[in-house]
Design an enzyme around this catalytic site. Structure first.
Site, PDB file in Angstrom:
ATOM      1  N   ILE A 157       6.998  -2.185   7.240  1.00  0.00           N
ATOM      2  CA  ILE A 157       6.892  -0.732   7.235  1.00  0.00           C
ATOM      3  C   ILE A 157       7.709  -0.196   6.067  1.00  0.00           C
ATOM      4  O   ILE A 157       8.888  -0.509   5.919  1.00  0.00           O
ATOM      5  CB  ILE A 157       7.384  -0.126   8.564  1.00  0.00           C
ATOM      6  CG1 ILE A 157       6.620  -0.752   9.738  1.00  0.00           C
ATOM      7  CG2 ILE A 157       7.209   1.384   8.542  1.00  0.00           C
ATOM      8  CD1 ILE A 157       5.110  -0.621   9.671  1.00  0.00           C
ATOM      9  N   LYS A 158       7.063   0.618   5.238  1.00  0.00           N
ATOM     10  CA  LYS A 158       7.736   1.168   4.070  1.00  0.00           C
ATOM     11  C   LYS A 158       8.479   2.448   4.448  1.00  0.00           C
ATOM     12  O   LYS A 158       7.899   3.377   5.009  1.00  0.00           O
ATOM     13  CB  LYS A 158       6.722   1.464   2.959  1.00  0.00           C
ATOM     14  CG  LYS A 158       6.117   0.222   2.347  1.00  0.00           C
ATOM     15  CD  LYS A 158       5.088   0.548   1.281  1.00  0.00           C
ATOM     16  CE  LYS A 158       5.724   0.717  -0.063  1.00  0.00           C
ATOM     17  NZ  LYS A 158       4.694   0.830  -1.142  1.00  0.00           N
ATOM     18  N   ILE A 159       9.750   2.461   4.119  1.00  0.00           N
ATOM     19  CA  ILE A 159      10.604   3.622   4.343  1.00  0.00           C
ATOM     20  C   ILE A 159      11.279   3.966   3.020  1.00  0.00           C
ATOM     21  O   ILE A 159      11.849   3.087   2.372  1.00  0.00           O
ATOM     22  CB  ILE A 159      11.676   3.329   5.414  1.00  0.00           C
ATOM     23  CG1 ILE A 159      11.024   2.974   6.754  1.00  0.00           C
ATOM     24  CG2 ILE A 159      12.623   4.515   5.580  1.00  0.00           C
ATOM     25  CD1 ILE A 159      12.014   2.563   7.826  1.00  0.00           C
ATOM     26  N   LEU A 168       2.861  -0.966   5.058  1.00  0.00           N
ATOM     27  CA  LEU A 168       2.262   0.297   5.476  1.00  0.00           C
ATOM     28  C   LEU A 168       3.367   1.348   5.493  1.00  0.00           C
ATOM     29  O   LEU A 168       4.419   1.139   6.098  1.00  0.00           O
ATOM     30  CB  LEU A 168       1.629   0.169   6.863  1.00  0.00           C
ATOM     31  CG  LEU A 168       1.033   1.436   7.479  1.00  0.00           C
ATOM     32  CD1 LEU A 168      -0.096   1.983   6.609  1.00  0.00           C
ATOM     33  CD2 LEU A 168       0.534   1.145   8.893  1.00  0.00           C
ATOM     34  N   SER A 214       0.857  -1.186   0.000  1.00  0.00           N
ATOM     35  CA  SER A 214       0.000   0.000   0.000  1.00  0.00           C
ATOM     36  C   SER A 214       0.888   1.229   0.000  1.00  0.00           C
ATOM     37  O   SER A 214       2.094   1.147   0.233  1.00  0.00           O
ATOM     38  CB  SER A 214      -0.916   0.006   1.232  1.00  0.00           C
ATOM     39  OG  SER A 214      -0.149   0.226   2.415  1.00  0.00           O
TER      40      SER A 214
END
Length: 384
Positions: A138-140, A107, A43
């Site tokens: 977790i998207k970074i 996310l 997402s």
């Protein structure tokens, strides 16, 4: 066997590049997992903007949270986390059956933090704890400020999907951060076998910008323009193949062998932005040539449908690597600075996520203002 299912035979997983409340409630996501071999979900702010502003399935939650006096940012947080939790729960079986290889849902941290290392780490930590699922990533972003945040998050045990990678140099910096985080965990006496990460390398956007520049050069050129035309649609796949070569070379080192001996898993390469932007190209242009071991391709529904219908699966990613190098040389010869292309795309990529993020907050604020004060019965998929 469906071409989608055949991808697994060649070492590639495909994930869905979309997430909505509707696909959780109507069984669409479950069907894709059970019948079509879907093994993950990604997402981003644009996806959540489209999902939440385009559906009334969030209205009851918006009304309830509004009645509780939550801010717009808090309501947005609750809605997105709930959807991610629901998807994580649905994909938990994939995560377990693949022993943590797949089954992840991503996310993203706020795009406004792309150039702030410390705040990115804090936000990644907070989102990881808020979702509370072992199979969340977790998207970074892989910005210069994002690299040390990625390393710290991985060290702390946060699974990370590194996003917005366009250049091989940026990918290699991220890959180094991954290795360093694992080495630091081992030195600290921590396990590394449960740490998962993917490096999301963007593809089609490179052709979109490189082709535009090639077209401008051809229009301004005198005489034969075939040298420009021959390079249309060539940059993205070549760039990806050379990035994958860097990935495989890293896995062949003694340094990685030591980490693997402790149970470490490779940071798989994930091909992102794989929908075809130009109608002149095949709708599976960014799928068929990029199939290989230890990779993921995250696909929107239209590309999934196209590949199911007429795609061909094969181990293609390691083919044509020498030609990819020559393509890069020819691009440079005609004046295409790929470093400049990827720098521009990174800056644009951060903005392209920041804009829908802000639009989502604005839309939520308007909807909250229209909600009745009475507390409605929640339609939450999961409780944050």
């Amino acid at each position: 066997m469906s071409a989608l299912l055949q991808l697994q035979e060649h070492g590639q997983s495909y994930w869905l590049d979309n997430l909505t409340r509707g696909m959780l409630l109507d069984g669409e996501l479950a069907r894709r997992v059970e019948a079509e071999g879907l093994r993950g979900v990604t997402s981003n702010p644009a996806i959540f903007h489209n999902a939440i502003t385009g559906s009334d399935q969030y209205d009851e939650d918006i009304s309830r949270f509004s009645a509780q006096g939550l801010s717009v940012e808090e309501v947005c947080d609750r809605l997105t986390i709930a959807d991610v939790q629901g998807a994580c729960d649905l994909l938990r079986g994939v995560w377990e059956s693949t022993e943590g290889l797949d089954g992840y849902v991503s996310l993203e941290v706020s795009p406004h933090l792309a150039n702030d290392t410390e705040e990115t780490v804090r936000e990644a930590r907070r989102l990881h704890e808020a979702v509370g699922r072992a199979n969340v990533m977790i998207k970074i972003p892989g910005t210069p400020a994002g690299v040390p945040a990625i390393r710290q998050a991985l060290f702390e045990g946060v699974n990370v999907n590194v996003t917005l990678l366009f250049s091989i140099a940026a990918y290699e910096a991220v890959a180094e951060a991954h290795v360093e985080a694992l080495e630091q965990r081992i030195e600290a006496g921590r396990a590394v076998d449960g740490i998962a990460s993917v490096a999301s390398f963007f593809v089609s956007r490179i052709d979109a910008l490189a082709d535009r520049r090639l077209g401008e050069m051809a229009a301004a050129a005198e005489g034969d323009i075939s040298r420009f035309e021959a390079l249309f649609g060539q940059a993205a796949i070549a760039n990806a193949k050379l990035a994958y070569r860097s990935f495989t070379r890293r896995l062949a080192t003694a340094r990685w062998a030591r980490l693997a001996g402790h149970g470490a898993r490779p940071q798989r390469m994930l091909w992102a932005s794989t929908s075809t932007k130009s109608p002149a190209y095949s709708d599976v242009k960014y799928v068929e040539p990029l199939i290989g071991d230890l990779t993921v391709n995250t696909l929107p529904e239209k590309t999934i449908d196209a590949f199911r219908d007429h795609g061909r699966a094969g181990s293609t990613l390691s083919q044509g690597v020498d030609e990819a190098s020559r393509t890069m040389e020819r691009l440079a010869e005609v004046g295409i600075d790929l470093g400049d292309v990827t720098d521009q795309l990174l800056a644009e990529g951060v903005e392209k996520f920041a804009v829908p993020f802000d639009q989502l907050l604005a839309s939520l604020g308007e909807r909250m203002a229209r909600q009745p004060a009475a507390v409605a019965v929640s339609s939450e998929v999961a409780t944050p």
